[in-house]
Design a protein around this motif. Structure first.
Motif, PDB file in Angstrom:
ATOM      1  N   PRO A  25       0.825  -1.218   0.000  1.00 52.50           N
ATOM      2  CA  PRO A  25       0.000   0.000   0.000  1.00 52.50           C
ATOM      3  C   PRO A  25       0.859   1.268   0.000  1.00 52.50           C
ATOM      4  O   PRO A  25       0.445   2.307  -0.500  1.00 52.50           O
ATOM      5  CB  PRO A  25      -0.807  -0.113   1.303  1.00 52.50           C
ATOM      6  CG  PRO A  25      -0.816  -1.575   1.618  1.00 52.50           C
ATOM      7  CD  PRO A  25       0.507  -2.091   1.146  1.00 52.50           C
ATOM      8  N   SER A  26       2.042   1.177   0.613  1.00 45.49           N
ATOM      9  CA  SER A  26       3.034   2.250   0.578  1.00 45.49           C
ATOM     10  C   SER A  26       4.396   1.595   0.729  1.00 45.49           C
ATOM     11  O   SER A  26       4.498   0.377   0.887  1.00 45.49           O
ATOM     12  CB  SER A  26       2.797   3.259   1.710  1.00 45.49           C
ATOM     13  OG  SER A  26       3.237   2.727   2.953  1.00 45.49           O
ATOM     14  N   ASN A  27       5.440   2.401   0.681  1.00 45.93           N
ATOM     15  CA  ASN A  27       6.779   1.834   0.843  1.00 45.93           C
ATOM     16  C   ASN A  27       7.118   1.548   2.296  1.00 45.93           C
ATOM     17  O   ASN A  27       8.252   1.187   2.615  1.00 45.93           O
ATOM     18  CB  ASN A  27       7.827   2.775   0.245  1.00 45.93           C
ATOM     19  CG  ASN A  27       7.750   2.878  -1.258  1.00 45.93           C
ATOM     20  OD1 ASN A  27       7.435   3.936  -1.797  1.00 45.93           O
ATOM     21  ND2 ASN A  27       8.016   1.785  -1.948  1.00 45.93           N
ATOM     22  N   TRP A  28       6.125   1.683   3.188  1.00 43.88           N
ATOM     23  CA  TRP A  28       6.297   1.373   4.602  1.00 43.88           C
ATOM     24  C   TRP A  28       5.285   0.343   5.083  1.00 43.88           C
ATOM     25  O   TRP A  28       5.091   0.170   6.283  1.00 43.88           O
ATOM     26  CB  TRP A  28       6.175   2.650   5.443  1.00 43.88           C
ATOM     27  CG  TRP A  28       7.154   3.703   5.067  1.00 43.88           C
ATOM     28  CD1 TRP A  28       6.938   4.793   4.279  1.00 43.88           C
ATOM     29  CD2 TRP A  28       8.540   3.773   5.455  1.00 43.88           C
ATOM     30  NE1 TRP A  28       8.082   5.542   4.147  1.00 43.88           N
ATOM     31  CE2 TRP A  28       9.086   4.943   4.864  1.00 43.88           C
ATOM     32  CE3 TRP A  28       9.361   2.972   6.235  1.00 43.88           C
ATOM     33  CZ2 TRP A  28      10.419   5.317   5.033  1.00 43.88           C
ATOM     34  CZ3 TRP A  28      10.685   3.347   6.417  1.00 43.88           C
ATOM     35  CH2 TRP A  28      11.205   4.500   5.816  1.00 43.88           C
ATOM     36  N   GLN A  29       4.645  -0.341   4.149  1.00 47.35           N
ATOM     37  CA  GLN A  29       3.622  -1.326   4.507  1.00 47.35           C
ATOM     38  C   GLN A  29       3.646  -2.498   3.533  1.00 47.35           C
ATOM     39  O   GLN A  29       3.957  -2.329   2.355  1.00 47.35           O
ATOM     40  CB  GLN A  29       2.223  -0.708   4.481  1.00 47.35           C
ATOM     41  CG  GLN A  29       2.026   0.445   5.433  1.00 47.35           C
ATOM     42  CD  GLN A  29       0.755   1.223   5.138  1.00 47.35           C
ATOM     43  OE1 GLN A  29       0.129   1.037   4.094  1.00 47.35           O
ATOM     44  NE2 GLN A  29       0.363   2.099   6.039  1.00 47.35           N
ATOM     45  N   VAL A  30       3.316  -3.692   4.053  1.00 50.44           N
ATOM     46  CA  VAL A  30       3.116  -4.872   3.218  1.00 50.44           C
ATOM     47  C   VAL A  30       1.766  -5.486   3.579  1.00 50.44           C
ATOM     48  O   VAL A  30       1.486  -5.694   4.770  1.00 50.44           O
ATOM     49  CB  VAL A  30       4.224  -5.930   3.422  1.00 50.44           C
ATOM     50  CG1 VAL A  30       4.016  -7.098   2.459  1.00 50.44           C
ATOM     51  CG2 VAL A  30       5.594  -5.324   3.222  1.00 50.44           C
ATOM     52  N   LYS A  31       0.961  -5.772   2.578  1.00 48.83           N
ATOM     53  CA  LYS A  31      -0.351  -6.377   2.809  1.00 48.83           C
ATOM     54  C   LYS A  31      -0.360  -7.795   2.243  1.00 48.83           C
ATOM     55  O   LYS A  31       0.014  -8.016   1.088  1.00 48.83           O
ATOM     56  CB  LYS A  31      -1.453  -5.551   2.150  1.00 48.83           C
ATOM     57  CG  LYS A  31      -2.855  -6.103   2.398  1.00 48.83           C
ATOM     58  CD  LYS A  31      -3.920  -5.203   1.808  1.00 48.83           C
ATOM     59  CE  LYS A  31      -5.319  -5.747   2.122  1.00 48.83           C
ATOM     60  NZ  LYS A  31      -6.377  -4.865   1.572  1.00 48.83           N
ATOM     61  N   PHE A  32      -0.772  -8.751   3.080  1.00 53.74           N
ATOM     62  CA  PHE A  32      -0.895 -10.150   2.669  1.00 53.74           C
ATOM     63  C   PHE A  32      -2.373 -10.514   2.614  1.00 53.74           C
ATOM     64  O   PHE A  32      -3.152 -10.142   3.496  1.00 53.74           O
ATOM     65  CB  PHE A  32      -0.161 -11.058   3.651  1.00 53.74           C
ATOM     66  CG  PHE A  32       1.322 -10.812   3.707  1.00 53.74           C
ATOM     67  CD1 PHE A  32       2.174 -11.411   2.791  1.00 53.74           C
ATOM     68  CD2 PHE A  32       1.868  -9.959   4.666  1.00 53.74           C
ATOM     69  CE1 PHE A  32       3.535 -11.180   2.838  1.00 53.74           C
ATOM     70  CE2 PHE A  32       3.222  -9.711   4.719  1.00 53.74           C
ATOM     71  CZ  PHE A  32       4.071 -10.326   3.802  1.00 53.74           C
ATOM     72  N   SER A  33      -2.755 -11.261   1.593  1.00 58.01           N
ATOM     73  CA  SER A  33      -4.176 -11.559   1.381  1.00 58.01           C
ATOM     74  C   SER A  33      -4.741 -12.522   2.414  1.00 58.01           C
ATOM     75  O   SER A  33      -5.958 -12.525   2.674  1.00 58.01           O
ATOM     76  CB  SER A  33      -4.389 -12.124  -0.030  1.00 58.01           C
ATOM     77  OG  SER A  33      -3.644 -13.332  -0.210  1.00 58.01           O
ATOM     78  N   ASP A  34      -3.882 -13.343   3.048  1.00 54.59           N
ATOM     79  CA  ASP A  34      -4.388 -14.325   4.014  1.00 54.59           C
ATOM     80  C   ASP A  34      -3.297 -14.670   5.029  1.00 54.59           C
ATOM     81  O   ASP A  34      -2.305 -15.301   4.689  1.00 54.59           O
ATOM     82  CB  ASP A  34      -4.849 -15.588   3.280  1.00 54.59           C
ATOM     83  CG  ASP A  34      -5.400 -16.651   4.231  1.00 54.59           C
ATOM     84  OD1 ASP A  34      -5.557 -16.354   5.435  1.00 54.59           O
ATOM     85  OD2 ASP A  34      -5.677 -17.773   3.765  1.00 54.59           O
ATOM     86  N   ILE A  35      -3.503 -14.235   6.268  1.00 53.22           N
ATOM     87  CA  ILE A  35      -2.672 -14.649   7.396  1.00 53.22           C
ATOM     88  C   ILE A  35      -3.634 -15.100   8.494  1.00 53.22           C
ATOM     89  O   ILE A  35      -4.426 -14.302   8.999  1.00 53.22           O
ATOM     90  CB  ILE A  35      -1.771 -13.522   7.925  1.00 53.22           C
ATOM     91  CG1 ILE A  35      -0.821 -13.021   6.833  1.00 53.22           C
ATOM     92  CG2 ILE A  35      -0.997 -13.979   9.149  1.00 53.22           C
ATOM     93  CD1 ILE A  35       0.246 -14.007   6.423  1.00 53.22           C
ATOM     94  N   SER A  36      -3.598 -16.375   8.820  1.00 54.43           N
ATOM     95  CA  SER A  36      -4.520 -16.940   9.815  1.00 54.43           C
ATOM     96  C   SER A  36      -5.977 -16.689   9.458  1.00 54.43           C
ATOM     97  O   SER A  36      -6.808 -16.391  10.319  1.00 54.43           O
ATOM     98  CB  SER A  36      -4.226 -16.370  11.207  1.00 54.43           C
ATOM     99  OG  SER A  36      -2.963 -16.767  11.658  1.00 54.43           O
ATOM    100  N   GLY A  37      -6.289 -16.791   8.178  1.00 53.18           N
ATOM    101  CA  GLY A  37      -7.688 -16.748   7.753  1.00 53.18           C
ATOM    102  C   GLY A  37      -8.239 -15.383   7.397  1.00 53.18           C
ATOM    103  O   GLY A  37      -9.429 -15.266   7.083  1.00 53.18           O
ATOM    104  N   LYS A  38      -7.412 -14.328   7.437  1.00 49.89           N
ATOM    105  CA  LYS A  38      -7.914 -13.010   7.063  1.00 49.89           C
ATOM    106  C   LYS A  38      -6.775 -12.161   6.506  1.00 49.89           C
ATOM    107  O   LYS A  38      -5.597 -12.445   6.764  1.00 49.89           O
ATOM    108  CB  LYS A  38      -8.557 -12.314   8.266  1.00 49.89           C
ATOM    109  CG  LYS A  38      -7.584 -11.983   9.384  1.00 49.89           C
ATOM    110  CD  LYS A  38      -8.290 -11.223  10.496  1.00 49.89           C
ATOM    111  CE  LYS A  38      -7.321 -10.814  11.597  1.00 49.89           C
ATOM    112  NZ  LYS A  38      -8.002 -10.045  12.671  1.00 49.89           N
TER     113      LYS A  38
END
Length: 447
Positions: free
Chosen positions: A406-419
């Motif tokens: 989302p920015s150069n200071w964040q990482v988004k994963f589509s599924d970690i422990s079901g969400k």
């Protein structure tokens, strides 16, 4: 006794701000006059009256990965920790759960027996942000009621990120040379400090002040039982080679629970021939995470205006300590390809408060891995082993999906422990390598 435990439960909603200490992510105020024992995985507070045969032991554990189900986390801790410490024949009597600031606390108690001693075991498990923090209290008397109530009332947690963290204002600057193979080698912080990756340190500058955040160095960091000798050794290795002369040199370490290394001198730089004032500083944190920081200013007055004057107390060094946090650089998707791993292990030894005999050892170990591919797909797994030696419990989880920035200071994963899960993220540097930080947890790249 039930009334006593109810008071302990109610204390979870109280607030206390005096003389707070911090262990891992937990802020707390220890009861006065209690013995305190630290380990990597827990803090243990004890008090006893040998004449009356009464005792109380409070154990505050380091946060560990948890599920989103607070009752499930409580049940795991009750089985793998409490029941391994003492003999309990009944199910815990649960209290209503408390929710506050993203945390949910489950608490329960039951009578226990250990080596012929009887008492009550209380477990408080606080769950939030995919972590859980456990507090275990063992006591055989209600005379400790006020101390325990005040302790539980003082508990607070560091602010942790949610699934939608706030974007930082710190600005990354792309490298034109990518000398170390990473996209960002400079950070312009919103408070005026600018950090740049160098071969042996990160260089932070602001106006006419320069701070070198030295990378770990085996020779300079080598343990020395004599604090002064260790400081002189670090100065000779990290500082002296870059200067042609020195005057007004003083080595002034401060002993304490977390000792301070402080050395100063008026120096002449070899390269520029400029006269400068130099301070070498290190806070020796109890967990071993201290870094050598070299402060370079035009004169002593400039240094003291920015960071304060030297003093002989082991507290009040926050302005200097803060400079270690400027070893911080943004991430790009292309920097993440490969396997990143983080592991932890710790143990706490229990001793019977009455007899002094060994009461067992509790251990915890976890390993978490991210496998990130160039096409923005990933695999994630987590393994946890905890409990008393001889009866270790194992848990695991894994998932796959896609990641994005989302920015150069964040990482988004589509599924970690079901969400879906979004982490605040950045790199810190050591010589030749970078450490990936996801919500304050370090991950090293496995080659």
């Amino acid at each position: 006794m039930k009334y006593f435990l109810l008071l302990l439960f109610l204390a979870l909603n109280n607030c206390s701000f005096s003389q707070q200490q911090t262990f891992d992510i937990t802020h707390f105020t220890p009861p006065q006059g209690w013995k305190k024992q630290n380990s990597e995985s827990a803090i243990q507070l004890t008090k006893e009256d040998e004449a009356k045969g009464t005792y109380c032991m409070i154990t505050l554990f380091k946060a560990v990965p948890g599920t989103t189900n607070s009752k499930e986390n409580f049940d795991v801790a009750w089985t793998s920790v409490v029941k391994e410490m003492v003999t309990i024949s009944t199910a815990p009597e649960m209290q209503p759960a408390i929710k506050e600031n993203g945390w949910e606390a489950q608490s329960g108690y039951a009578p226990f027996e250990s080596d012929g001693n009887k008492g009550v075991a209380l477990l408080v498990t606080s769950s939030g942000f995919e972590k859980m923090v456990n507090i275990i209290i063992l006591t055989n008397s209600d005379i400790y009621e006020k101390d325990i109530t005040d302790f539980l009332g003082s508990i607070d947690f560091k602010t942790l990120s949610t699934d939608q963290p706030v974007k930082p204002t710190t600005q990354p600057v792309k490298s034109t040379t990518k000398a170390d193979g990473f996209t960002f080698t400079t950070t312009n912080f919103d408070d005026g400090w600018n950090s740049t990756v160098q071969e042996d340190w990160v260089e932070a500058t602001k106006g006419n002040i320069k701070v070198l955040i030295h990378y770990p160095n085996k020779k300079a960091d080598a343990y020395n039982s004599v604090l002064l000798d260790g400081l002189k050794n670090a100065w000779d290795i990290l500082v002296a080679p870059r200067y042609s002369s020195a005057s007004n040199m003083e080595f002034k370490p401060v002993t304490g629970w977390q000792s301070i290394e402080f050395a100063e001198a008026d120096m002449v730089e070899k390269d520029s021939r400029k006269k400068v004032y130099v301070v070498l500083f290190k806070m020796n944190y109890s967990n071993g995470s201290g870094k050598y920081l070299e402060f370079i200013t035009p004169d002593k007055k400039t240094f003291e205006q920015a960071f304060g004057a030297y003093h002989q107390e082991s507290y009040g060094w926050e302005k200097m300590e803060k400079m270690a946090t400027y070893n911080k650089f943004a991430i790009a998707a292309s920097d993440l390809s490969g396997k990143w791993t983080s592991d932890f292990s710790g143990a706490i030894q229990y001793v019977n408060a009455n007899t002094g005999l060994d009461a067992g050892m509790d251990t915890h170990a976890s390993a978490e891995n991210f496998f990130m591919a160039a096409n923005s797909t990933y695999k994630w797994d987590l393994g946890v082993a905890s409990g008393q030696v001889g009866n270790i419990k194992f848990q695991s989880a894994k998932s796959t999906g896609r990641f994005s920035l989302p920015s150069n200071w964040q990482v988004k994963f589509s599924d970690i422990s079901g969400k879906p899960r979004t982490y605040n993220a950045f790199f810190s540097c050591i010589k030749g390598l970078r450490i990936l930080w996801l919500d304050d947890r370090p991950f090293a790249k496995a080659e």
